[in-house]
Design an enzyme around this catalytic site. Structure first.
Site, PDB file in Angstrom:
ATOM      1  N   SER A  40       0.800  -1.219   0.000  1.00  0.00           N
ATOM      2  CA  SER A  40       0.000   0.000   0.000  1.00  0.00           C
ATOM      3  C   SER A  40       0.836   1.273   0.000  1.00  0.00           C
ATOM      4  O   SER A  40       0.377   2.322  -0.462  1.00  0.00           O
ATOM      5  CB  SER A  40      -0.948   0.019   1.201  1.00  0.00           C
ATOM      6  OG  SER A  40      -0.219  -0.045   2.422  1.00  0.00           O
ATOM      7  N   GLY A  77      -1.800  -4.333   0.943  1.00  0.00           N
ATOM      8  CA  GLY A  77      -1.926  -5.538   1.753  1.00  0.00           C
ATOM      9  C   GLY A  77      -1.028  -6.680   1.340  1.00  0.00           C
ATOM     10  O   GLY A  77      -1.031  -7.737   1.984  1.00  0.00           O
ATOM     11  N   ASN A 106       3.908  -5.989   5.724  1.00  0.00           N
ATOM     12  CA  ASN A 106       2.719  -6.779   6.061  1.00  0.00           C
ATOM     13  C   ASN A 106       3.072  -8.172   6.562  1.00  0.00           C
ATOM     14  O   ASN A 106       2.268  -8.794   7.277  1.00  0.00           O
ATOM     15  CB  ASN A 106       1.786  -6.870   4.855  1.00  0.00           C
ATOM     16  CG  ASN A 106       1.090  -5.547   4.579  1.00  0.00           C
ATOM     17  OD1 ASN A 106       0.604  -4.887   5.482  1.00  0.00           O
ATOM     18  ND2 ASN A 106       1.064  -5.142   3.318  1.00  0.00           N
ATOM     19  N   ASP A 187      -5.825   7.462   9.328  1.00  0.00           N
ATOM     20  CA  ASP A 187      -5.535   6.155   9.937  1.00  0.00           C
ATOM     21  C   ASP A 187      -4.166   6.124  10.607  1.00  0.00           C
ATOM     22  O   ASP A 187      -3.836   5.169  11.314  1.00  0.00           O
ATOM     23  CB  ASP A 187      -5.657   5.026   8.910  1.00  0.00           C
ATOM     24  CG  ASP A 187      -4.662   5.145   7.753  1.00  0.00           C
ATOM     25  OD1 ASP A 187      -3.749   5.990   7.798  1.00  0.00           O
ATOM     26  OD2 ASP A 187      -4.820   4.379   6.775  1.00  0.00           O
ATOM     27  N   HIS A 190      -0.993   5.335   6.646  1.00  0.00           N
ATOM     28  CA  HIS A 190      -0.587   5.616   5.268  1.00  0.00           C
ATOM     29  C   HIS A 190      -0.259   7.096   5.089  1.00  0.00           C
ATOM     30  O   HIS A 190      -1.033   7.954   5.518  1.00  0.00           O
ATOM     31  CB  HIS A 190      -1.697   5.200   4.298  1.00  0.00           C
ATOM     32  CG  HIS A 190      -2.000   3.741   4.350  1.00  0.00           C
ATOM     33  ND1 HIS A 190      -3.016   3.214   5.132  1.00  0.00           N
ATOM     34  CD2 HIS A 190      -1.399   2.693   3.738  1.00  0.00           C
ATOM     35  CE1 HIS A 190      -3.034   1.905   4.993  1.00  0.00           C
ATOM     36  NE2 HIS A 190      -2.068   1.556   4.149  1.00  0.00           N
TER      37      HIS A 190
END
Length: 231
Positions: A40, A77, A106, A187, A190
């Site tokens: 991402s 992801g 991840n 969030d 990011h």
């Protein structure tokens, strides 16, 4: 480091938005390819299309007189296992002169053993090299709440892999960004579009010498000044 960034966890696995094999910017027909295989952080998650560091890399490459096509094959992801599974057809399709591997974060969030992440990255490097591609390994850090010993082993893993494979190495993609919470989306995982020029500054000095040896340039030098994007 930004507290929000270091709190990221399973939420970082959200948003399976795909940009598989998308050219960041048109180059001349037959131009060599720079292939970016990432997650991402490279897939422009949560920001306007074209605002991410991969597209800024294409702009910088072109503005400095290099004739390359940058292809963004990043998936939000994604893990090193996912990247390894889909790399072969990407290499066959694009025959990249340079392959940038931005994967691994991840893996840590999912608790994937470091030895598997290491094996996946090594196999990806070897696969790219077998096609004649040069490779850039992009490093990442994880929050210290994963344990200082594990966090340090995770970070040093990237450099060790790059050194052993004689690959180019970006120590930390988010250097200069992770410690600034105002550069992150709501969030706190990011980066905002406004952070991506700084991210490019971490990658460009590593890629530039490879372009000098791979192609002809009218001039070599500075990252592009991006157009303004919202978010």
């Amino acid at each position: 480091m930004a507290k929000g960034f270091w709190r990221f966890g399973a939420a970082a696995l959200m948003g399976w938005y795909m940009l598989t094999g998308t050219a960041a910017h048109a180059a001349s027909s037959g131009a060599p390819t720079i292939l970016v295989v990432g997650d991402s952080l490279s897939a422009e998650y949560g920001i306007a299309r074209g605002a991410g560091w991969v597209n800024l890399l294409q702009q910088t490459v072109s503005q400095n007189g290099f004739d390359y096509s940058v292809v963004n094959a990043s998936i939000s992801g994604d893990t090193t296992s996912g990247g390894r599974a889909r790399l072969a057809p990407l290499l066959t399709r694009y025959r990249p002169a340079i392959t940038i591997l931005e994967l691994g974060g991840n893996d840590a969030l999912r608790g994937i053993p470091l030895d598997l992440t290491t094996r996946n990255l090594r196999e990806m490097i070897d696969a790219a090299k077998r096609t004649g591609s040069r490779v850039v390994v992009v490093g990442m850090r994880i929050p210290p709440n994963y344990g200082p010993d594990y966090s340090e082993k995770f970070y040093t893993m990237f450099g060790a892999i790059a050194k052993q494979a004689k690959a180019a190495y970006v120590p930390f993609l988010l250097a200069g960004v992770a410690e600034h919470p105002e550069l992150f989306q709501a969030d706190q995982i990011h980066p905002l579009a406004s952070a991506h020029p700084r991210i490019l500054q971490n990658v460009w000095p590593v890629v530039l010498p490879m372009l000098k040896s791979e192609g002809n340039a009218r001039a070599a030098a500075k990252p592009a000044t991006p157009a303004r994007h919202g978010g």
